[in-house]
Enzyme design. Structure first.
Site, PDB file in Angstrom:
ATOM      1  N   ARG A  57     -73.627  22.885  47.090  1.00 25.13           N
ATOM      2  CA  ARG A  57     -72.231  23.153  47.199  1.00 25.13           C
ATOM      3  C   ARG A  57     -71.445  22.079  47.631  1.00 25.13           C
ATOM      4  NH1 ARG A  57     -75.526  27.439  48.016  1.00 25.13           N
ATOM      5  NH2 ARG A  57     -76.950  25.873  48.629  1.00 25.13           N
ATOM      6  N   THR A  58     -71.862  21.214  48.404  1.00 29.94           N
ATOM      7  CA  THR A  58     -70.885  20.173  48.857  1.00 29.94           C
ATOM      8  C   THR A  58     -70.401  18.997  47.755  1.00 29.94           C
ATOM      9  OG1 THR A  58     -71.731  20.085  50.832  1.00 29.94           O
ATOM     10  CG2 THR A  58     -70.505  18.306  50.661  1.00 29.94           C
ATOM     11  N   LYS A  86     -83.930   0.304  45.201  1.00 32.47           N
ATOM     12  CA  LYS A  86     -84.523  -1.121  44.937  1.00 32.47           C
ATOM     13  C   LYS A  86     -84.347  -1.842  46.431  1.00 32.47           C
ATOM     14  CE  LYS A  86     -82.856  -1.717  40.253  1.00 32.47           C
ATOM     15  NZ  LYS A  86     -81.564  -2.495  39.545  1.00 32.47           N
ATOM     16  N   ARG A 107     -73.226  11.332  51.255  1.00 28.23           N
ATOM     17  CA  ARG A 107     -74.229  12.014  52.059  1.00 28.23           C
ATOM     18  C   ARG A 107     -75.538  11.105  51.974  1.00 28.23           C
ATOM     19  NH1 ARG A 107     -76.378  18.338  50.943  1.00 28.23           N
ATOM     20  NH2 ARG A 107     -74.323  18.692  52.118  1.00 28.23           N
ATOM     21  N   HIS A 135     -71.550  17.125  59.655  1.00 35.28           N
ATOM     22  CA  HIS A 135     -71.123  17.543  58.330  1.00 35.28           C
ATOM     23  C   HIS A 135     -69.752  18.209  58.746  1.00 35.28           C
ATOM     24  CE1 HIS A 135     -71.036  19.037  54.274  1.00 35.28           C
ATOM     25  NE2 HIS A 135     -72.135  19.504  54.432  1.00 35.28           N
TER      26      HIS A 135
HETATM   27  C1  NCD Z   1     -76.065  22.191  54.569  1.00 36.19           C
HETATM   28  C2  NCD Z   1     -76.153  20.657  54.874  1.00 36.19           C
HETATM   29  O1  NCD Z   1     -76.516  20.110  53.817  1.00 36.19           O
HETATM   30  O2  NCD Z   1     -76.306  20.259  55.877  1.00 36.19           O
HETATM   31  N1  NCD Z   1     -75.842  22.411  53.227  1.00 36.19           N
HETATM   32  C3  NCD Z   1     -74.256  22.569  53.011  1.00 36.19           C
HETATM   33  O3  NCD Z   1     -73.853  21.529  52.808  1.00 36.19           O
HETATM   34  N2  NCD Z   1     -73.511  23.545  52.635  1.00 36.19           N
HETATM   35  C4  NCD Z   1     -77.063  22.953  55.231  1.00 36.19           C
HETATM   36  C5  NCD Z   1     -78.612  22.851  55.004  1.00 36.19           C
HETATM   37  O4  NCD Z   1     -78.917  22.197  54.282  1.00 36.19           O
HETATM   38  O5  NCD Z   1     -79.277  23.780  55.683  1.00 36.19           O
END
Ligand code: NCD
Length: 307
Positions: A57-58, A86, A107, A135
């Site tokens: 999703r993100t 590496k 991320r 997040h």
């Molecule tokens: C979450 C995350 O990556 O922290 N997912 C998201 O971005 N919607 C939640 C999760 O991984 O449980």
């Protein structure tokens, strides 16, 4: 100071947001909900999406948002296909990618990774998940979902349930909520409670919260229950994960105990914590959250990257 000026270095932590900042970006995101038409606002701009950890999703909603604003995307979806494999440091990756793009969404499994990246970058950084830390853009889209689905934030009774120790979405969410007059019920087994440092911060903000282990006791007073996945990948010990993995499973029977206008939320991905037979209930709004990801991220990118 305008939002654009204040967040010149990017969106790193929910702690950086005042109530005014949240209300502002919610207003901008609501305009994006209203105006679904694609635009050319970010024509000529390039966004880099650097995902060292899995994402559906993100990453895709950021990329969709950028495309819908007329911009372009570069990036990678796994540390394994980048020079991190590496042994390259985050700092060196950032100092490289900033030459190729106008903004970076990152991320990474390291807590503090986005803050670190922003120290090395001259372009805005967006934290799309920093280990078990935060997040913030997920939390912003969660607030957009709550308000678009007809709820005011002030006066809200919200349960936040599941892995409150390792779950980064719930850290950012409770921090953002501490700007409003909200009653928070943290529901988790003892070993997955909110960490002291997170609770200390909430106490400083005079947020109202209670910690409990059983959700059934309070189901009838909640407006929203925000459920999260037990974060398997953060456990050092698999047996410990196995002990808690099925601790909460929200079922159709539970739904009967809730108020008429109750809503159930989840950042997704879901594993076993919500029974799929409630997906069609109007009380289940976790797929609406995925929908609101794009307008919120359009609003964020428009603020950070437009001239
Ligand atoms: C979450 C995350 O990556 O922290 N997912 C998201 O971005 N919607 C939640 C999760 O991984 O449980």
């Amino acid at each position: 100071m305008s939002f654009k000026e204040k967040f010149r270095e990017g969106i790193i932590s929910a702690k950086d947001f005042s109530r005014e900042d949240i209300d502002y970006i919610l207003k901008k995101a609501k305009e994006m909900v209203q105006n679904k038409k694609n635009s050319e606002l970010l024509k000529g701009k390039i966004l880099a999406t650097l995902f060292f950890e899995p994402s559906t999703r993100t990453r895709l909603s950021f990329e969709s948002a950028m495309h819908r604003l007329g911009g372009r995307i570069i990036g990678f979806h796994s540390g394994d296909v980048s020079s991190a494999k590496k042994g390259e440091s985050i700092a060196d990756t950032i100092r490289t990618v900033e030459n190729y793009s106008d903004g970076i969404v990152i991320r990474h499994n390291l807590e503090g990774s986005a803050r670190l990246a922003s120290k090395f970058a001259k372009i805005p950084i967006v934290n799309a998940g920093s280990g078990s830390g935060e997040h913030p853009t997920q939390a912003l889209l969660d607030l957009l979902t709550i308000t678009e689905e007809g709820r005011k934030l002030d006066g809200l009774n919200i349960g936040i349930m599941g892995d409150l120790k390792f779950g980064r979405t719930v850290h950012s969410l409770s921090i953002l909520l501490s700007n409003y007059d909200v009653n928070i019920y943290f529901i988790s087994p003892k070993e997955l409670m909110m960490r002291n440092r997170d609770k200390d911060f909430l106490r400083q903000r005079q947020a109202k919260y209670k910690e409990i282990e059983k959700y059934r006791d309070i189901l009838n007073i909640l407006d929203v229950l925000y459920i999260t996945r037990i974060q398997k990948e953060r456990f050092a010990d698999v047996e410990e994960y196995d002990r808690v993995k099925n601790i909460y499973v929200f079922t159709k029977k539970d739904l009967k105990e809730t108020k008429d206008d109750f809503k159930i939320m989840h950042p997704l991905p879901r594993v076993t914590e919500i029974s799929p037979d409630i997906d069609d209930s109007p009380k289940a709004i976790y797929f609406k959250q995925t929908y609101y990801g794009v307008p919120m991220r359009k609003a964020i990118l428009a603020e950070l990257l437009s001239d």
